[in-house]
Every structure is written in structure tokens, then in C-alpha cells.
Design an enzyme around this catalytic site. Structure first.
Site, PDB file in Angstrom:
ATOM      1  N   VAL C  46       0.728  -1.338  -0.142  1.00 47.36           N
ATOM      2  CA  VAL C  46      -0.128   0.093  -0.068  1.00 47.36           C
ATOM      3  C   VAL C  46       0.825   1.238   0.044  1.00 47.36           C
ATOM      4  CG1 VAL C  46      -0.201   0.462   2.360  1.00 47.36           C
ATOM      5  CG2 VAL C  46      -2.347   0.713   0.815  1.00 47.36           C
ATOM      6  N   PHE C 116      12.153   6.873 -14.764  1.00 50.99           N
ATOM      7  CA  PHE C 116      12.375   6.415 -13.308  1.00 50.99           C
ATOM      8  C   PHE C 116      13.884   6.409 -13.325  1.00 50.99           C
ATOM      9  CE2 PHE C 116      10.292   4.744  -9.192  1.00 50.99           C
ATOM     10  CZ  PHE C 116       9.652   5.641  -9.257  1.00 50.99           C
ATOM     11  N   PHE C 156      -1.074 -14.702  12.975  1.00 51.57           N
ATOM     12  CA  PHE C 156       0.186 -14.719  12.866  1.00 51.57           C
ATOM     13  C   PHE C 156       0.898 -16.030  12.802  1.00 51.57           C
ATOM     14  CE2 PHE C 156       4.329 -13.994  14.635  1.00 51.57           C
ATOM     15  CZ  PHE C 156       4.625 -12.918  14.366  1.00 51.57           C
ATOM     16  N   ASP C 211       9.385 -11.891   8.565  1.00 54.27           N
ATOM     17  CA  ASP C 211       8.676 -12.997   9.176  1.00 54.27           C
ATOM     18  C   ASP C 211       9.106 -14.178   8.111  1.00 54.27           C
ATOM     19  OD1 ASP C 211       7.808 -10.800  10.548  1.00 54.27           O
ATOM     20  OD2 ASP C 211       5.673 -11.498  10.463  1.00 54.27           O
ATOM     21  N   GLN C 230      18.887  -2.097   0.254  1.00 57.12           N
ATOM     22  CA  GLN C 230      18.744  -0.998  -0.597  1.00 57.12           C
ATOM     23  C   GLN C 230      18.303   0.169   0.326  1.00 57.12           C
ATOM     24  OE1 GLN C 230      15.255  -0.065  -3.719  1.00 57.12           O
ATOM     25  NE2 GLN C 230      17.265   0.148  -4.873  1.00 57.12           N
ATOM     26  N   HIS C 232      17.170   3.807   0.089  1.00 56.10           N
ATOM     27  CA  HIS C 232      16.366   4.852  -0.915  1.00 56.10           C
ATOM     28  C   HIS C 232      17.163   6.279  -0.587  1.00 56.10           C
ATOM     29  CE1 HIS C 232      13.601   7.237  -3.172  1.00 56.10           C
ATOM     30  NE2 HIS C 232      12.956   6.076  -3.366  1.00 56.10           N
ATOM     31  N   LEU C 242       8.849   7.962   2.890  1.00 53.95           N
ATOM     32  CA  LEU C 242       9.459   8.027   1.630  1.00 53.95           C
ATOM     33  C   LEU C 242       9.018   9.084   0.927  1.00 53.95           C
ATOM     34  CD1 LEU C 242      10.822   6.386  -0.749  1.00 53.95           C
ATOM     35  CD2 LEU C 242       8.725   5.310  -1.197  1.00 53.95           C
ATOM     36  N   GLU C 245      10.659   8.328  -5.968  1.00 56.16           N
ATOM     37  CA  GLU C 245      11.662   8.815  -6.885  1.00 56.16           C
ATOM     38  C   GLU C 245      10.857   9.565  -7.883  1.00 56.16           C
ATOM     39  OE1 GLU C 245      14.331   5.431  -7.376  1.00 56.16           O
ATOM     40  OE2 GLU C 245      14.350   5.735  -9.417  1.00 56.16           O
ATOM     41  N   ARG C 285      19.292   4.036  -7.209  1.00 57.15           N
ATOM     42  CA  ARG C 285      19.446   4.112  -5.870  1.00 57.15           C
ATOM     43  C   ARG C 285      20.456   4.103  -5.170  1.00 57.15           C
ATOM     44  NH1 ARG C 285      13.538   1.775  -4.818  1.00 57.15           N
ATOM     45  NH2 ARG C 285      12.299   3.375  -6.016  1.00 57.15           N
ATOM     46  N   HIS C 353      15.236   0.851   2.605  1.00 56.22           N
ATOM     47  CA  HIS C 353      14.066   0.780   1.685  1.00 56.22           C
ATOM     48  C   HIS C 353      13.542  -0.719   1.309  1.00 56.22           C
ATOM     49  CE1 HIS C 353      10.729   2.374  -0.673  1.00 56.22           C
ATOM     50  NE2 HIS C 353      11.287   1.939  -1.726  1.00 56.22           N
ATOM     51  N   ARG C 388      18.080  -3.080  -6.770  1.00 56.66           N
ATOM     52  CA  ARG C 388      16.876  -3.016  -7.364  1.00 56.66           C
ATOM     53  C   ARG C 388      16.659  -1.627  -8.112  1.00 56.66           C
ATOM     54  NH1 ARG C 388      11.776  -1.280  -6.463  1.00 56.66           N
ATOM     55  NH2 ARG C 388      12.037  -0.896  -4.180  1.00 56.66           N
ATOM     56  N   GLY C 390      14.131   1.483  -9.139  1.00 51.65           N
ATOM     57  CA  GLY C 390      13.022   1.854  -8.927  1.00 51.65           C
ATOM     58  C   GLY C 390      11.979   1.531  -9.667  1.00 51.65           C
TER      59      GLY C 390
END
Lengths: 117, 138, 599, 246
Positions: C46, C116, C156, C211, C230, C232, C242, C245, C285, C353, C388, C390
Site C-alpha cells: 500500500v 524512473f 500470525f 517474518d 537498498q 532509498h 518515503l 523517486e 538508488r 527501503h 533494485r 525503482g
């Protein structure tokens, strides 16, 4: 297929009543409720008023004000009783009283407007 | 859905807090809401008042005079003053709500809510002018 | 009655939901369970903002996307995986469009794309700057229509059930009731996301505790490339929120305390008024975060109560563009920093990040343990290599969520039965969770140990690491690990016991932290996001390979290496700025403003 | 600037209590701290047994809705400094059963959400090979606002109608139904109307308007419901006068 509910019709009448009452009632109330009784303005003469009332268009407009406004009251009053007093269990009784009242009131309005001499 | 599974139904006692009957006194905005709803009573009252006027006029000049003097009695004046306040409240809140229900498109573009609201006030003005003109002007 | 399903998904974020739908569409007879410790729409997908890369423009090509990804990953990507990824990404993004994702559009109604960092073409699909939010809600709402997908919201998962050399389910706590039970399955897919919370300063949500990585690690499954963390380059100080980017790809500048666009000093090209692909602020990044550290050393950053920052300057973009393209950036700045990017500079600093590493899987999400799959950030396929790019993570969770889902569905269709021994394992786990954890009166505070772990990670395995710092980190983590056996849990309740959950999450994080530091200690080179001050050069002779770390209960973890899969792109130097190979300088077309205003 | 503020935090421990109680704690209040930071301080440093939900801390995941001084708020987006000298009273969201402390049960909403079919409904799926459904920025604007809902439940907590009648389908679910109804790619409006035109659907709403006031994402669910009433009423009239009409 949409099930037949009375709610959409009632809501339409409620909304229509809300609009016409909001448009016409402020000025009518200012004139007949305050300005004429308090003598701010000279009330229209009996002859003039009768002439206005005799015009079928006037009577149509007045019916168009009274009937939806009564349903506006009925709909809103019913919900206010539900929400404000939490008496939803009296659902049917309240609905009968409110909408019944609006129907009776509308019939009375029709009768009175029809019988303007 | 988790609900299909029996375990999510298992739980210790949850706390349920019923809404107070007088919830509409607990917050200013809720109270404003209930006042707005109450305005419908005055709408109904004015219909009755208007029909009484119609009947008085139908019954002859004498009745009309009687109606006018009755309408000048302090109690009726007070009722009508209060009614006017509520009906103004009704008009304002209704005009505020109407554009939220109606999304008007003109030429493929959405008309801003403010325009739709303003149109309602113009309607009020026009209706008032016409009523005054019919009753007093002609 | 122990609940039983064909496939259990641990985690209900983007990858989990995509996998669930893939299974439901592959075979609607298979019963799928999405087990998540939060309601699916709370998942960390999200929070993704900027966009999702997928080749769509006529002037773009799959090979270019692959090359950008591979060079961005400093040649540590498995190239077969990257090729599959770039090929399937546009399909997946398009499928999401068909499911209702509100992608931003051009005026003629086509999908709009934006530039990007590290990408040579405009290929990042976006839904304003709430791309992850819209993708997650589209996936979640779409998943509701499949009757074969059951959900265990706020369950959980504490352990994997393994017998006869294959996974047969999980043990989980229903947080609402405190009931602990096995959920058995023929296949399990881990989709729990990353582990940013092992670091003190992160964009990651509170639930990102590694987890799934720890669950796999404890079950004997190796974690891959865990040393690649990473940072950011642009997070808000204090909160770590955040700033996407996209703020730079739409034309924002990074400036130091003198107002100087310092990236030009770090082999990222010459500053231009308009954004240029793979240049300056549109560099990758890792390079940008490393440049920040160099500026800090030179004393050219700005000191704040929450540490040193540089400034992100968006003022020249104007209110119209900011509101159209990156409204959430403005909202976040106004809300959390009390400043308006239309007229103020935004203070930013690098912030943890994303985990390039994760559970070792093949190109179909399968791990080395039969029946266990992983997809999304928890997994390392690997398409991200050492760094990675962005906007590659969102399509990654779609592409590999789908692949893992389909492969797990096939495996589950074999109809292997659950053995009785796993139920005994589940009883053991229940005893541990209810007995040891709830009735143990320890002395160590969860928050103290967590703070210490996070501090250790920052100090030993930050943007720049050294053998000495990492060795010290391993040592300190071991101490924290020991102290954690004496943890205090005041809360004895079975109903929504978040203190017990926090203790379990801490123990997961400690395992993951140990894997990160140990893997980093073993990699004696600098590559992508892994920068060793004692080994500043990339060493393809020794380390053009993935690290695989295995947990060892009786001693230090074991690190092995697996060669990188190469197909068509032999290792080369990573070049950004004007000297980029076979490229002139390419300004982002039309100053990066796709014509549509619908965002 | 004061350096601490009092938090009055509602507690409900179902194994021990049948009523909610309040704990009082002094917490630091630097100007960057939100109510959630105060709660985290309590949990980490003072009382580990306090239970509440939170996750993203940037106002997008929708987990941390609570009642702060009587108003439904996202606690990650509500600064302690807004409350001056305090005290700040933190309670669970109203109108939902409380599971424990500040955690409410939202299973009811999850069941209602499915009923309004919040997904694209189409007679025929367009194959992927034919590319995207074209949708102009204007068409996107028609539903964009309603797609911003983070399902944080603040609107349900603010809605007295939902409090009085838990069968009422409620603001967010209706807004999300409208999000799809108004999407140019969708053809499911009539399917959704069956659910929404039930009495507990849109007609239960009396337009108190509080849902819109408390919405942290400016979704305007009250507007969505009003609009939908008009649509439903018009459709209903149409089907009345033209029972088998177009």
C-alpha cells in the site's frame, strides 16, 4: 431485476418537496407570516388575491408546493423519529402516521384548491 | 473469507457500547443535523398555514380579514418567526446538499459544485421576485 | 478441527493476493487460504508510490528494460529471470488495468508512463503517486470475487510444518482469539515482504519484520544475497517517510547545503535543467545514497535534530505539475514536515527501503524445500541483483506472484497427504507459544533489544561497511540473541496479545539481521548496494555469484555461493551519466510530462 | 513548548473486565510526535500490555484509526501538539465492538464490502492482446475520488446511523460501490443496485454528513451516497414506467 421498493419514490417526493419548499417558502413566509401581519407591507387586496388564486396555474403551483412538501415532512420526520429517538421498532406505526398524514394533507390541499370559488 | 472458518467466530466477550438516545446532543455537528431534520416540522406547518389562507380567501373577504388579524396575534407571529429561521436553515442545507447528489456535465466537462449551488440560489431569487411581483406588483 | 487447504499463502500483500488469484484462476477446485497478520489492504504494498515498470512504448524494447535492470543490479541478476520478468511485466500490468487499477492516462485514454531512476526509457506505469495503494486495493477487491480463496485475517504465522522433506502447512495464532492451530496445506507460498525494520531508519511499515525470511531460514531453506540492502536516497528525517523517486523523475533536484547539485561530482553526469535518463537525479538508488555519504564526509550536508540531510528541490516544477503528478509527496510534506514543496526545500536523507536478498527461489518461486514457494520482496529470484531499480518491485510481485501461484497449484494438485507427525509439531509449537512465551518472567525489554539490534545494523551494515564493522556486528547480534531468551512479556492475555507478537517478530528480525551481517562479512568486494570500505572494487573473479546462507543451530551460519545465470549480457562496467554506452544523451521526452492531466 | 503531555488511554481487557477503563500516562511531546508515537512510547517504555493496531505510519494503510478527544482520527496523522496542554483521550473507534483496548472488530465491514461487488464486472472480458481499455483523464476523474478510500473505518465511527443500525451498509462500502459504478470499464451497476437499494443500503442514510468531514482522504462518501440515491431513484422510476424498457 430491481426489486420494487417504495423508498426511491418516497425519496423523490422528499427531494422534490425539499427543493420547492426551499425555493418558495422563504418569501411566502416572510410576506404572509411577518411582513403583512406586522404591517411592513400592505397586504394584497381581497379581490387581487382571489383573482390570483382563481388562476389555475396558481392552484397547480400551490398544489405542487403543498403535496411534495408534506411528503418531505413525512419522510424526514419518520427518519428523525427513528434516529433521534431510537424507536425503530415502531416502524410500521410511524410510517402509517407520517405518510398517511401526508396523503390526507395532500387530499385536503387538493380539495381546498379545487374549491376556490 | 475468513468468516467461513469457525475459528474467527470464537472469541472472548467483546465490548459493545450502545449509542445513547441523546447522541445528537453530544456533538455540535450532530445537533446541527437534528435541527436541520427538525426543519421539516416547520415546512409542514407552513403548508397548513398556507391552506388556511387559501380556505379563508375562498370563504370570502370577511374570512380573509379574520385570517390577517389572526396571523398578527403574538403566538402566530412567534411561530412564523421561528418557522422562517428553520426554513432558511432548510433552504441553505438543501442547496448545499443538492450539488453533491447531482453531477452536471456540460460539453463533457463536469460543472463545479459551486456553480450548481449558485444556480439554486439564483432560483430562489427568481422565485421570490416572481411571487412578490404577482402579489404586490401587478 | 484443524483447518486444511490445498495452498496456504503467508502474507496478503501484492504478491500474496496475485498468487491467490492465479491459483483460483488455474484451478478453482483448489482451496486457497490467505493467512496474514494484518487485513490484506493494510499490507505494505500500500505504501509504494512511484510506479511499476513495464515496456509499453513503441520506442522501447524488452532488451532495454532487461539491460537497465541487469546493469542496475551490477550484473548480479539472474538473466533468465530478468528476461522472463521484463516479458511478463507489461502483461501483468495490463491485466491489472483490466481488473480496474486506476492507472494515470494520456489525454487519448492510453496508459501514461513516466521516467524512473536507472531506466533508459519511459516505462513506469503509475497511478499518480499512490501506485502501490491502488494496485493493492485493486488486487484485494478483485480477490473478493473468488469463492475458493479463504482468508485468515490477522492470523500470525509462527512456524512452517515440515515432515518427510516437504512443507505441509503452518502454525498460526488467531490474534483475535489467541487460538493457536496448524493450518495444513499441500503447498505454502511465503509472501510476507521485506525486513526493513531490522534497521533503525526505514521507509518500511511496522509489520516488515522479515517474518517469511526467518520462517524459511529456520526450516533449513537458504536465504540468498542478504547483504544487499537498498537505501532509498530520499526519505524524510525522523519519520523515514518515503519521498518517491517520481519526485526526481518529474524533474526534482538534489542539492547540498550550498544549493549545489552534488551528484555531478560522483560520475552521474552533468546537471541539466531537465531530467535526463540514467543521469544525475535519475541515477540508481545505490549510487545516490552513496553520494550522500560522501557529501556527509565532506561536511556539505545540513545538520538537523534528526541527523544530516540534503535538500530535494521541487520548487521549479510549479504547483500545477506537483499537484498533478506527485500530489501525495505534497500531502506528506504538508502533513508530516509542515512544509510545502511548491515553495520550500524538502529535507531528505537515505533510508533503508528494500531487501534485494531473500528466500532463495528459482524462476518459478520454488525454494529448495519441496512444497515451499516464495514471491515478492521476501523472495530472491533474483532479478534485482545487487541493487533494485525503482519501479521494478511492483511488477516483480505480480510476475512472480503469478508464477509461484501457478507452480504451487500444480504441485498441490499432486495430492500429497498431510502426515500425522506435523500435528504433533503443531502441538509442540502451541506449548512453546502458550507456555514458554506467556509464562516466562524475563528481564529484558523487547523495545531495548530491538533498539540495540537496529543500532547494531546501522553501525555495522550501513551504506558503507567494513570487515571490522561487520565482525563487530556479528558479535553484538549474538549477544542480543542470547539476551532475547530472557525476554519480559507482561501481557498474559490471549486476546490480541501484541506484546507476544512483538517478541516473536523480534526473534524473526534477529535471525534475519544475523543473515544480513554474516552474508555481508563473507562478500569481500563492493557491488551495488554492498559497499565494503576494505574491498572497494567489484571482484567478478570471486564474487560474480549469489551468496546462500544456511542457518546452523549449533554454530555459525554457513555461506555458500551459486554462480549467476548469464544469458546475453556479459559483465561490464556500470556507467551512468553522459558516457553511457551506445547512447547519446537522451532528455526525457517533453520534459517528462505525459500530456494527460488525469492522475 | 511543553515537554510532556498526558495521554488518557482506554483499556478493555476482556478476560478481566466487562467495562472499559482509562490509564493515564505522561509521554514526551516533541513537535514531530503524533498520537501514535505517544502510544508507542507507552508500549515500549511504560506498559507493554497496551494493544492497538498500526503499520505504515504515513496515513495510507488505514490501520490506526482511533477516537482522539471524541473525534475519529488516524493517530499516525494527528499531532500531539494539536491538543495544546492536553490531556489527550484515546479510545477505540466508536460504533464497533471492542476486541481489546484500542482494537475494534471490523468483520462486519469486511462482509458488507463483498456484498457490493467492489470489482470490475463485465459481460465479456477483453483479451489482453487487445490492450488496455481506453479511459480518458476525464473518465478517470469521474471515479478517482472514490478510489482513494483506505478503508480506515473513520466514516463508520462517525456515522450515527451505523451506530444505531448496524445493518446499514455504511459510507465506505457505498463509496467503493460508486467507485466501480462510475468507472467507464465497469458494467456491474445494476448488480450492485440490488444490494444498495435495499432499505439498509443507501436509503438508511439521512445525510448527517459526518463521514465526509472525518474522511482523511477526501473521499466524500456522503456525496457518493447522495449521488447514488438520485441514480437509484431515477432507475427505479424508469423501470416503473418502462418495465421492460431499454
Amino acid at each position: 431485476m430491481i426489486k420494487r421498493h417504495p423508498e426511491p419514490l418516497l425519496w423523490m417526493l422528499f427531494s422534490a418537496g425539499g427543493v420547492v419548499s426551499a425555493l418558495l417558502m422563504p418569501i411566502l413566509l416572510v410576506l404572509f407570516g411577518l411582513a403583512f401581519p406586522l404591517g411592513w407591507l400592505q397586504p394584497p387586496s381581497y379581490e387581487h388575491l382571489l383573482a390570483v388564486l382563481r388562476n389555475p396555474l396558481t392552484r397547480l403551483v400551490l398544489f405542487g408546493l403543498c403535496m411534495p412538501s408534506l411528503f418531505h415532512w413525512a419522510h424526514r420526520f419518520r427518519h428523525t423519529l427513528y434516529d433521534g429517538l431510537q424507536i425503530k421498532h415502531l416502524n410500521e406505526v410511524i410510517a402509517v402516521i407520517c405518510y398517511g398524514g401526508a396523503i390526507v394533507g395532500s387530499a385536503a390541499a387538493a380539495y381546498l384548491l379545487w374549491h376556490v370559488p | 473469507m475468513g468468516q467461513r472458518h469457525a475459528y474467527t467466530e470464537y472469541h472472548p466477550r467483546w465490548l459493545r457500547r450502545p449509542v445513547s438516545t441523546y447522541w445528537w446532543l453530544q456533538k455540535r455537528s450532530y445537533f446541527a443535523f437534528i435541527l436541520r431534520e427538525a426543519s421539516c416540522i416547520f415546512v409542514a406547518w407552513f403548508v397548513v398555514y398556507l391552506l388556511m389562507l387559501v380556505r379563508a380567501v375562498s370563504e370570502g373577504e370577511m374570512s380573509y380579514r379574520q385570517f390577517l388579524s389572526w396571523s398578527a396575534s403574538p403566538l402566530i407571529l412567534l411561530v412564523n418567526l421561528v418557522s422562517l429561521l428553520f426554513i432558511v436553515l432548510h433552504a441553505i442545507t438543501f442547496f448545499e446538499a443538492a450539488p453533491r447528489a447531482m453531477v452536471v456535465h456540460v460539453g463533457g466537462r463536469r460543472v463545479p459544485n459551486g456553480f450548481v449551488g449558485a444556480a439554486h440560489y439564483l432560483g430562489l431569487l427568481a422565485a421570490s421576485v416572481i411571487v412578490v411581483w404577482i402579489l404586490l406588483g401587478a | 478441527m484443524t483447518p486444511s487447504h490445498d495452498v496456504v499463502l503467508v502474507g496478503g500483500g501484492g504478491a500474496g493476493l496475485r498468487a491467490a488469484i492465479a491459483i483460483a484462476e488455474t484451478n478453482s477446485k483448489l482451496s486457497v487460504a490467505v493467512v496474514s497478520k494484518v487485513y490484506p489492504m493494510r499490507s505494505h504494498t500500500v505504501s509504494a508510490e512511484g510506479g511499476a515498470a513495464g515496456v509499453i512504448s513503441p520506442d522501447d524494447s524488452l532488451d532495454e528494460h532487461a539491460y537497465d535492470t541487469i546493469s542496475g543490479g551490477d550484473w548480479l541478476c539472474d538473466q533468465d529471470a530478468v528476461e522472463a520478468f521484463v516479458k511478463e511485466a507489461p502483461q501483468e500490468l495490463l491485466r491489472l488495468e483490466h481488473w480496474g487499477c486506476p492507472w494515470s492516462r494520456e489525454t487519448d485514454g492510453r496508459i501514461a508512463v513516466r521516467p524512473f531512476g536507472g531506466m533508459k526509457k519511459m516505462r513506469t506505469w503509475f497511478a499518480a503517486d499512490k501506485t502501490g495503494f491502488h494496485m493493492l486495493h485493486t488486487l484485494f477487491q478483485t480477490s473478493l470475487k473468488y469463492a475458493s480463496v479463504a482468508r485468515y485475517d490477522e492470523w500470525f504465522v509462527t512456524r512452517l510444518l515440515v515432515d518427510e522433506g516437504r512443507v505441509q502447512g503452518v502454525v498460526a495464532i488467531d490474534l483475535k482469539s489467541g487460538r493457536i492451530d496448524a493450518i495444513t496445506a499441500r503447498a505454502v507460498i511465503l509472501c510476507t515482504g521485506g525486513c526493513g525494520r531490522v534497521f533503525p531508519f526505514t521507509t518500511n511499515a511496522a509489520i516488515k519484520n522479515g517474518d517469511g525470511m526467518a520462517l524459511a531460514y529456520r526450516a533449513g531453506v537458504p536465504l540468498k544475497d542478504m547483504e544487499f540492502v537498498q537505501y532509498h536516497p530520499t526519505g524524510l528525517p525522523f519519520t523515514g517517510i518515503l519521498i518517491t523517486e517520481a519526485a526526481r523523475s518529474e524533474g526534482g533536484y538534489l542539492v547540498n547545503k550550498d544549493g549545489y547539485r552534488y551528484l555531478q561530482d560522483y560520475a552521474l553526469g552533468k546537471p541539466q535543467p531537465q531530467p535526463v535518463f540514467r543521469t544525475m537525479e535519475l541515477g540508481p538508488r545505490d549510487r545516490l545514497s552513496q553520494a550522500f555519504m560522501k557529501e556527509l564526509e565532506k561536511g556539505r550536508t545540513i545538520d538537523t535534530p534528526y541527523g544530516p540531510v540534503v535538500h530535494l528541490d521541487l520548487r521549479h516544477l510549479g504547483q500545477k505539475k506537483i499537484s498533478a503528478k506527485i500530489p501525495f509527496v505534497r500531502e506528506l510534506c504538508l502533513k508530516y514536515q509542515n512544509l510545502d514543496p511548491v515553495k520550500d526545500l524538502i529535507p531528505v536523507r537515505p533510508v533503508v527501503h528494500y531487501m534485494m536478498g531473500g528466500v532463495h527461489t528459482d524462476i518459478n518461486g520454488a525454494t529448495l524445500l519441496p512444497g515451499l514457494y516464495a514471491a515478492g520482496e521476501v523472495a530472491c529470484v533474483s532479478i534485482n541483483g545487487a541493487n533494485r531499480l525503482g519501479s521494478n518491485s511492483l511488477p516483480e510481485l505480480l510476475v512472480f506472484g503469478t508464477r509461484a501461484g501457478r507452480t504451487a497449484a500444480e504441485y498441490a494438485s499432486l495430492g500429497l497427504e498431510v502426515t500425522s507427525r506435523v500435528l504433533a509439531q503443531s502441538d509442540d509449537e502451541r506449548r512453546r507459544l502458550e507456555g514458554e512465551l506467556l509464562n516466562h518472567k524475563g528481564r529484558e525489554r523487547i523495545a531495548d533489544l530491538r533498539d540495540e539490534m537496529q543500532k547494531t545494523m546501522e553501525e555495522s551494515a550501513g551504506i558503507y561497511r567494513s570487515g571490522a564493522s561487520l565482525a563487530r556486528g556479528v558479535e553484538r547480534l549474538r549477544g542480543i540473541q542470547e539476551r532475547s531468551s530472557d525476554i519480559a512479556i507482561e501481557d498474559q492475555s490471549k486476546t490480541f496479545n501484541t506484546e507476544r507478537t512483538a517478541a516473536l517478530e523480534l526473534s524473526f528480525m534477529l535471525d534475519v539481521a544475523e543473515a544480513i551481517v554474516t552474508s555481508a562479512l563473507h562478500r569481500e568486494e563492493s557491488r551495488g548496494a554492498h559497499q565494503r570500505t576494505d574491498f572497494p572494487k567489484r571482484d567478478d573473479q570471486r564474487f560474480l555469484s549469489h551468496s546462500l546462507i544456511y542457518r546452523n543451530l549449533d554454530g555459525p551460519s554457513r555461506v555458500e555461493y551459486l554462480p549467476v545465470t548469464m544469458t546475453r549480457w556479459p559483465p561490464a562496467e556500470r556507467v551512468y551519466g553522459e558516457a553511457a554506452p551506445n547512447e547519446g544523451q537522451h532528455h526525457v521526452a517533453g520534459s517528462a510530462l505525459p500530456s494527460g492531466t488525469g492522475v | 513548548m511543553r515537554d510532556s503531555i498526558t495521554l488518557q488511554v482506554a483499556r478493555y481487557r476482556p478476560e478481566q473486565e466487562s467495562e472499559a477503563t482509562f490509564d493515564e500516562h505522561e509521554v514526551p511531546c516533541p513537535k514531530e510526535w503524533v498520537v501514535l508515537d505517544g502510544l508507542n512510547h507507552i508500549k515500549d517504555r511504560i506498559d507493554g500490555t497496551l494493544s492497538y493496531r498500526w503499520s505504515c505510519r504515513m496515513g495510507i494503510c488505514g490501520s490506526c484509526g482511533m477516537t482522539v478527544n471524541g473525534e475519529p482520527k488516524l493517530t499516525c496523522a494527528t499531532f500531539l501538539s494539536e491538543y495544546g496542554r492536553g490531556p489527550v483521550r484515546v479510545e477505540p473507534l466508536r460504533n464497533f465492538p471492542v476486541i481489546r483496548d484500542l482494537i475494534v472488530d471490523m468483520g462486519d465491514f469486511m462482509r458488507k464490502l463483498v456484498r457490493v461487488k467492489p470489482w470490475i464486472v463485465r459481460q465479456a472480458e477483453k483479451p489482453l492482446s487487445e490492450g488496455e481499455y481506453r479511459q480518458t483523464p476525464e473518465e478517470l476523474d469521474d471515479y478517482k475520488q472514490f478510489s482513494m478510500c483506505i478503508t480506515c473505518m473513520l466514516c463508520y465511527a462517525a456515522c450515527p446511523i451505523y451506530g444505531l443500525d448496524p445493518k446499514f451498509i455504511g459510507p465506505a462500502a457505498i463509496a467503493l460501490a460508486q467507485r466501480y459504478n462510475l468507472d467507464s470499464r465497469d458494467e456491474g451497476a445494476s448488480e450492485r443496485m440490488e444490494v444498495l437499494s435495499e432499505h439498509e443500503g443507501i436509503w438508511g442514510c439521512t445525510f448527517v454528513g459526518e463521514c465526509t468531514k472525518v474522511c482523511p482522504k477526501h473521499v466524500d462518501p456522503a456525496g457518493a451516497i447522495q449521488r447514488y440515491k438520485l441514480t437509484a431513484a431515477v432507475e427505479s422510476m424508469k423501470s416503473f414506467f418502462m418495465p421492460r424498457g431499454a
